[in-house]
Scaffold this motif. Structure first.
Motif, PDB file in Angstrom:
ATOM      1  N   PRO A 178       0.829  -1.491  -0.064  1.00  0.00           N
ATOM      2  CA  PRO A 178      -0.130   0.082   0.028  1.00  0.00           C
ATOM      3  C   PRO A 178       0.959   1.367  -0.015  1.00  0.00           C
ATOM      4  CG  PRO A 178      -0.782  -1.418   1.567  1.00  0.00           C
ATOM      5  CD  PRO A 178       0.563  -2.135   1.062  1.00  0.00           C
ATOM      6  N   PHE A 179       0.529   2.426  -0.809  1.00  0.00           N
ATOM      7  CA  PHE A 179       1.040   3.550  -0.870  1.00  0.00           C
ATOM      8  C   PHE A 179       0.254   4.666  -1.158  1.00  0.00           C
ATOM      9  CE2 PHE A 179       1.279   1.982  -4.997  1.00  0.00           C
ATOM     10  CZ  PHE A 179       1.087   3.063  -5.840  1.00  0.00           C
ATOM     11  N   ASP A 180       0.428   5.926  -0.600  1.00  0.00           N
ATOM     12  CA  ASP A 180      -0.465   7.088  -1.131  1.00  0.00           C
ATOM     13  C   ASP A 180       0.525   7.686  -2.512  1.00  0.00           C
ATOM     14  OD1 ASP A 180      -1.401   9.486  -1.258  1.00  0.00           O
ATOM     15  OD2 ASP A 180      -1.102  10.188   0.768  1.00  0.00           O
ATOM     16  N   ILE A 181      -0.429   7.587  -3.669  1.00  0.00           N
ATOM     17  CA  ILE A 181       0.068   7.895  -4.739  1.00  0.00           C
ATOM     18  C   ILE A 181       0.273   9.530  -5.102  1.00  0.00           C
ATOM     19  CG2 ILE A 181      -2.156   8.057  -5.779  1.00  0.00           C
ATOM     20  CD1 ILE A 181       0.956   6.656  -7.718  1.00  0.00           C
ATOM     21  N   LEU A 321      -8.404   7.241  -8.041  1.00  0.00           N
ATOM     22  CA  LEU A 321      -9.320   6.691  -6.735  1.00  0.00           C
ATOM     23  C   LEU A 321     -10.454   6.263  -7.300  1.00  0.00           C
ATOM     24  CD1 LEU A 321     -10.242   6.770  -3.936  1.00  0.00           C
ATOM     25  CD2 LEU A 321     -10.755   9.106  -4.107  1.00  0.00           C
ATOM     26  N   TYR A 322     -11.178   6.799  -8.263  1.00  0.00           N
ATOM     27  CA  TYR A 322     -12.318   6.386  -8.898  1.00  0.00           C
ATOM     28  C   TYR A 322     -12.203   5.036  -9.754  1.00  0.00           C
ATOM     29  CZ  TYR A 322     -15.450  10.114  -7.850  1.00  0.00           C
ATOM     30  OH  TYR A 322     -16.321  10.804  -6.871  1.00  0.00           O
ATOM     31  N   LEU A 468      -5.088  -1.434 -10.369  1.00  0.00           N
ATOM     32  CA  LEU A 468      -5.003  -0.721  -9.019  1.00  0.00           C
ATOM     33  C   LEU A 468      -6.317  -1.195  -8.020  1.00  0.00           C
ATOM     34  CD1 LEU A 468      -4.755   2.965 -10.450  1.00  0.00           C
ATOM     35  CD2 LEU A 468      -2.750   1.469  -9.720  1.00  0.00           C
ATOM     36  N   LYS A 469      -6.121  -1.295  -6.714  1.00  0.00           N
ATOM     37  CA  LYS A 469      -6.938  -1.821  -5.989  1.00  0.00           C
ATOM     38  C   LYS A 469      -6.793  -1.404  -4.531  1.00  0.00           C
ATOM     39  CE  LYS A 469      -4.719  -6.261  -5.231  1.00  0.00           C
ATOM     40  NZ  LYS A 469      -4.635  -7.924  -4.920  1.00  0.00           N
ATOM     41  N   LEU A 470      -7.719  -1.467  -3.763  1.00  0.00           N
ATOM     42  CA  LEU A 470      -7.619  -1.233  -2.143  1.00  0.00           C
ATOM     43  C   LEU A 470      -6.809  -2.188  -1.618  1.00  0.00           C
ATOM     44  CD1 LEU A 470     -11.161   0.261  -1.391  1.00  0.00           C
ATOM     45  CD2 LEU A 470      -9.010   1.524  -1.502  1.00  0.00           C
ATOM     46  N   ALA A 491      -9.327  12.864   0.407  1.00  0.00           N
ATOM     47  CA  ALA A 491      -8.662  12.707   1.517  1.00  0.00           C
ATOM     48  C   ALA A 491      -7.615  11.820   1.505  1.00  0.00           C
ATOM     49  CB  ALA A 491      -9.588  12.587   2.705  1.00  0.00           C
ATOM     50  N   PRO A 492      -6.541  11.830   2.031  1.00  0.00           N
ATOM     51  CA  PRO A 492      -5.405  10.802   2.046  1.00  0.00           C
ATOM     52  C   PRO A 492      -5.758   9.441   2.067  1.00  0.00           C
ATOM     53  CG  PRO A 492      -4.732  12.265   3.629  1.00  0.00           C
ATOM     54  CD  PRO A 492      -6.052  12.728   3.103  1.00  0.00           C
ATOM     55  N   PHE A 493      -5.466   8.412   1.131  1.00  0.00           N
ATOM     56  CA  PHE A 493      -5.724   7.094   0.890  1.00  0.00           C
ATOM     57  C   PHE A 493      -4.602   6.511   0.550  1.00  0.00           C
ATOM     58  CE2 PHE A 493      -6.572   8.716  -3.252  1.00  0.00           C
ATOM     59  CZ  PHE A 493      -6.357   7.602  -3.990  1.00  0.00           C
ATOM     60  N   LYS A 494      -4.689   5.129   0.588  1.00  0.00           N
ATOM     61  CA  LYS A 494      -3.594   4.208   0.065  1.00  0.00           C
ATOM     62  C   LYS A 494      -4.283   3.117  -0.824  1.00  0.00           C
ATOM     63  CE  LYS A 494      -0.123   4.655   3.975  1.00  0.00           C
ATOM     64  NZ  LYS A 494       0.694   3.822   4.636  1.00  0.00           N
ATOM     65  N   LEU A 495      -3.338   2.782  -2.011  1.00  0.00           N
ATOM     66  CA  LEU A 495      -3.699   1.714  -2.713  1.00  0.00           C
ATOM     67  C   LEU A 495      -2.726   1.055  -3.070  1.00  0.00           C
ATOM     68  CD1 LEU A 495      -2.456   2.782  -5.654  1.00  0.00           C
ATOM     69  CD2 LEU A 495      -4.133   4.363  -5.863  1.00  0.00           C
ATOM     70  N   CYS A 496      -2.807  -0.284  -3.573  1.00  0.00           N
ATOM     71  CA  CYS A 496      -1.986  -1.383  -4.207  1.00  0.00           C
ATOM     72  C   CYS A 496      -1.808  -1.338  -5.657  1.00  0.00           C
ATOM     73  CB  CYS A 496      -2.138  -2.742  -3.442  1.00  0.00           C
ATOM     74  SG  CYS A 496      -2.126  -2.618  -1.732  1.00  0.00           S
TER      75      CYS A 496
END
Length: 500
Positions: A178-181, A321-322, A468-470, A491-496
């Motif tokens: 997981p990381f913040d893009i 994100l979408y 891309l996924k959560l 708002a800050p989020f992480k994805l893989c």
């Protein structure tokens, strides 16, 4: 001996005293009315209610002001007035009213006490509308074209593709974790501006470049503190832009160092970048009263970074994100990319062949408009707008959210649906009504073409290479949006990211 009155004793007013006081109040009121000039008679409706002294401010603070101004637009029409500490502000909503506003010379001067005080009208972003502004804008647009912000041969496409390759390499380095893009996207878009302005890009780990990005991030955070557009009317705020001024000076120092280095290596026959073209223009003018001076160059470049880095990065962050939230849409984009490109690198020539990918970007721009409330405008002369009289020095806010979330134009506007931008033949609907991601009129976005190039190339390249996924067990990210800088981002989020 004179009589002495205490605070507890009533002061003995006479009929003459009362008469004198009344005459004074009436005279004062008439003088104020005369000095302010005749008030227009045909005014937009005023939102009723309000609190003593602060008027409508508590209502705006009570919930998201973006939703509140939209609600009032539905109740009171496309133009209405609100009152903040006795200062009337006109709010303009709806596609037709906003288009008319943006195309009026008398309402083309931006005014924002936060940025205006820092930039002082020395740039293009906040300069008053007029001949000097037009000259600077024409010059910048011409230089952009010479540097490749255009379709066809000599395009800046190569630099953007290089940046797309670099960010894909950075994403690979996270090794599916997981990381913040968002910060990587800011680095990529910042590097595109650097290539355009400085003639070079920086390695992601370059200390000086990271200092530049940190300065821009801090500057954006300071500006975001005052993003609420009515807060500047609160009295008693002591130098609310001190932080903005501090980081602005740091950014300007970086720019001045680059200008000095360019001056030493300038080849008049072979200008390399935006700074070189500015130095050549300065040498040609060399006189008082000119529309471009070295101070202007520094401020203009500062505004290019402010307006061209965070805005594109925020849009790309929303887009990814979408894709995470709507995996079906992500799969459609990737199926289209695979069918048309295979392993070929995405290029601008592929845009017409990738309608669903293009429509997806457009739907992101619609549903999560990064500037829901545009910079305020100051009427520099009397005019009429949608049948209402607009007096000189009237302050107007432009409610762009009302356009992109209008259910009459966009059924079920809260639903993410890229097919809105495709016609019956599956082709992209270009220039649809009620779609103004780059504004319009006299002050439409100078970097619109560059932003479109970046959005398409960076987005398509990332989706071509990664699924891309959560992260497993992660909560669903919010799509409400926050102001971290001039733009509204997630708002800050992480994805893989998993290599495809």
């Amino acid at each position: 001996m004179a009589q002495v009155y205490t605070l507890l004793e009533p002061f003995p007013f006479t009929i003459l005293d009362v008469s004198t006081l009344l005459v004074f109040l009436v005279t004062f009121g008439l003088a104020v009315r005369f000095l302010r000039g005749k008030r227009p008679e045909n005014l937009p409706p005023l939102v009723p209610g309000g609190w003593p002294l602060v008027h409508h401010l508590p209502t705006l603070f009570k919930k998201d002001f973006r939703l509140q101004v939209d609600q009032w637009a539905r109740e009171f029409g496309e133009i209405y007035r609100v009152n903040i500490f006795g200062k009337e502000i006109y709010v303009v909503s709806g596609y037709t009213a906003l288009k008319e506003t943006m195309e009026k010379d008398e309402i083309s001067t931006r005014t924002d006490p936060k940025l205006g005080a820092t930039l002082g009208g020395h740039d293009i972003l906040m300069a008053p509308y007029g001949e000097v502004f037009k000259e600077r804008r024409r010059f910048a647009a011409s230089v952009f074209r010479r540097l490749g912000v255009k379709m066809g041969r000599g395009s800046i496409q190569d630099q953007i593709q290089e940046e797309a390759t670099s960010i894909c390499g950075k994403i690979c380095g996270y090794n599916k974790k997981p990381f913040d893009i968002s910060s990587d996207l800011t680095t990529a878009t910042g590097n595109v501006i650097c290539a355009l302005v400085f003639g070079k890009r920086f390695d992601y780990g370059d200390t000086r470049f990271q200092h530049l990005l940190t300065t821009m991030e801090n500057l954006g955070a300071e500006v975001a503190r005052w993003e609420f557009p009515f807060i500047t009317y609160i009295p008693g705020l002591q130098d609310p832009i001190a932080g903005t001024r501090f980081y602005s000076k740091k950014l300007q120092q970086f720019i001045r160092e680059e200008v000095d280095q360019h001056r030493l290596k300038l080849d008049p026959e072979n200008p390399r970048d935006f700074i070189d073209y500015c130095l050549l223009q300065l040498a040609q003018q060399d006189g008082e009263g000119t529309w471009l001076k070295e101070e202007n160059v520094v401020y203009i470049i500062q505004s290019l970074f402010m307006a061209g880095t965070d805005t594109t990065a925020a849009t790309l962050t929303w887009a990814l994100l979408y894709m995470v939230l709507y995996p079906d849409a992500q799969q459609k984009v990737q199926a289209e990319l695979d069918s048309v490109l295979g392993a070929t690198k995405p290029s601008l020539a592929h845009r017409d062949q990738l309608p669903y990918t293009t429509a997806t970007i457009m739907e992101v721009e619609r549903i999560r408009h990064i500037g829901p409330i545009l910079f305020g405008r100051l009427a520099t002369g009397t005019t009429r707008l949608r049948g209402y009289d607009i007096a000189e020095e009237t302050f107007l806010l432009l409610n762009l959210r009302s356009v992109h979330m209008d259910p009459a134009a966009w059924p079920n506007p809260d639903v993410f649906d890229p097919s809105r931008f495709l016609d019956a033949d599956g082709k992209v609907v270009n220039n649809p009504d009620s779609f103004l991601p780059f504004a319009a009129g006299r002050r439409n976005c100078l970097g619109e073409q560059l932003a479109k190039m970046e959005l398409f190339l960076l987005f398509s390249t990332i989706l071509q290479h990664f699924a891309l996924k959560l992260p497993v067990g992660a909560p669903t990210p919010s799509t409400t949006g926050i102001f971290k800088s001039l733009s509204m981002g997630p708002a800050p989020f992480k994805l893989c990211a998993v290599s495809r």
